[in-house]
Design an enzyme around this catalytic site. Sequence first.
Site, PDB file in Angstrom:
ATOM      1  CG  ASP A   1      -2.047  -0.971   1.195  1.00  0.00           C
ATOM      2  OD1 ASP A   1      -1.950  -1.649   0.389  1.00  0.00           O
ATOM      3  OD2 ASP A   1      -2.946  -0.878   1.976  1.00  0.00           O
ATOM      4  CG  ASP A   2       0.235   3.674   2.396  1.00  0.00           C
ATOM      5  OD1 ASP A   2      -1.055   3.495   2.069  1.00  0.00           O
ATOM      6  OD2 ASP A   2       0.680   3.986   3.387  1.00  0.00           O
TER       7      ASP A   2
ATOM      8  CG  HIS B   1      -3.894   6.922   3.063  1.00  0.00           C
ATOM      9  ND1 HIS B   1      -3.981   7.108   4.410  1.00  0.00           N
ATOM     10  CD2 HIS B   1      -3.369   5.836   2.446  1.00  0.00           C
ATOM     11  CE1 HIS B   1      -3.667   5.753   4.732  1.00  0.00           C
ATOM     12  NE2 HIS B   1      -3.196   4.768   3.602  1.00  0.00           N
TER      13      HIS B   1
ATOM     14  CE1 TYR C   1      -4.475   5.755   8.372  1.00  0.00           C
ATOM     15  CE2 TYR C   1      -6.312   6.853   6.952  1.00  0.00           C
ATOM     16  CZ  TYR C   1      -5.132   6.982   7.587  1.00  0.00           C
ATOM     17  OH  TYR C   1      -4.409   8.238   7.315  1.00  0.00           O
TER      18      TYR C   1
ATOM     19  CG  HIS D   1      -4.566   2.626  -0.471  1.00  0.00           C
ATOM     20  ND1 HIS D   1      -5.561   1.995   0.099  1.00  0.00           N
ATOM     21  CD2 HIS D   1      -3.523   2.927   0.202  1.00  0.00           C
ATOM     22  CE1 HIS D   1      -5.301   1.992   1.547  1.00  0.00           C
ATOM     23  NE2 HIS D   1      -3.884   2.668   1.467  1.00  0.00           N
TER      24      HIS D   1
ATOM     25  CG  HIS E   1       2.453   0.034   4.268  1.00  0.00           C
ATOM     26  ND1 HIS E   1       2.150  -1.069   5.636  1.00  0.00           N
ATOM     27  CD2 HIS E   1       1.103   0.665   4.093  1.00  0.00           C
ATOM     28  CE1 HIS E   1       0.839  -0.899   5.769  1.00  0.00           C
ATOM     29  NE2 HIS E   1       0.102   0.028   5.069  1.00  0.00           N
TER      30      HIS E   1
END
Length: 368
Positions: free
Chosen positions: A179-180, A234, A271, A230, A323
């Site tokens: 992720d991210d 965020h 989250y 995603h 991540h």
Amino acid sequence: MILRGDPAGPLAVPVALSGGSMRVWRVWVVPVASLFAIWGCTSPIALVGSVEPATVTPAVLAGPAGFEEFEKPAATGGRVPEAPPPPDVSAAPGADAAPGAGVRPVPAAPDGSVAVAGAPPGGEPSSYAPARSVPAPAAAPGLGPGAIRSHWARDDLPVSPRARRIDCERIRCVALTFDDGPGAYTEPLLDILAGHRARATFFVVGRMAFGDGESTLRRMVAEGHELGNHTWDHPQLPLLSQAAIREELGRTQWLVKRATGVTMILMRPPYGLTDSRVAAESRQLGLAQILWDVDTLDWRDQDPSVVARRATEAGPGSIVLMHDIHRSTVQAVPRLLDEFATRGYRFVTLSELYGGRPAPGRKYYGSP
């Protein structure tokens, strides 16, 4: 008598001196005007005090996004003036436990994680500035410059490898998800995955991918990895309005489609927070909600050995959360790949794990 707003001319001073009487026209204005004409002179008032009318360029009031494939959201700028409390909030396993026991607490860790703050309101997605740059990673074991790369012209769309037929009901499969990103450590991670012939799923943040990150997205597609949505920057989606949720997902859909030609079919709520409205917007955009059943907590415990140990606790059909914005996570990947390989696991994308396209709007935690 002077008319406000009119440019000053030869009549202004004589009329003022005469107390506003227009009789002055017959007495001396005409001779004076004749003299000016003879001398070839323009109005003395114009030379001294007149101003050209200002040229006003109206501001361009662009909408929040001009999607080619999705309904244009309302002009909310991506945020609600007063965010209501999230109704019907559900989370990934462990979300209700103490901080650190499940999903990441808010705000994100200050070590390079994507900020929750929103993007500037208005404008096309291409008008957004990329996220704050991340320093390039220093040399470290397992993170040296890789020789395994896919090459294509920057403006060309990538071609995905041929689809694999993997029956995850008969063989051991594990889905590694990151992720991210993309971030400073994503390219070294792709080198490691390529060296192990492993495929993964990357849930990308629009602001991180915008600009230089788009070439990394193209490489992911060319090497057989799967891309997931995603959001743009965020946020906690249940705190947003319906239009803002649509914008967060729609902007990133738009960017990835433009950069790679791929229409994503997966999303991961930041989250792990979701609700019925997030599910509805995901369904509208054709996105399945992907959560996880193995959390490495790599954002908190940035120790490669700890991350690798937690990842390898996964069983057949697991979805592992990591991540790619953390250097320690990327350092852990070679170890966990070797461990999984010795146990006979195949590294698959989420679509491969589920044997096709997951149902839009539905939540998935692993184990097809």
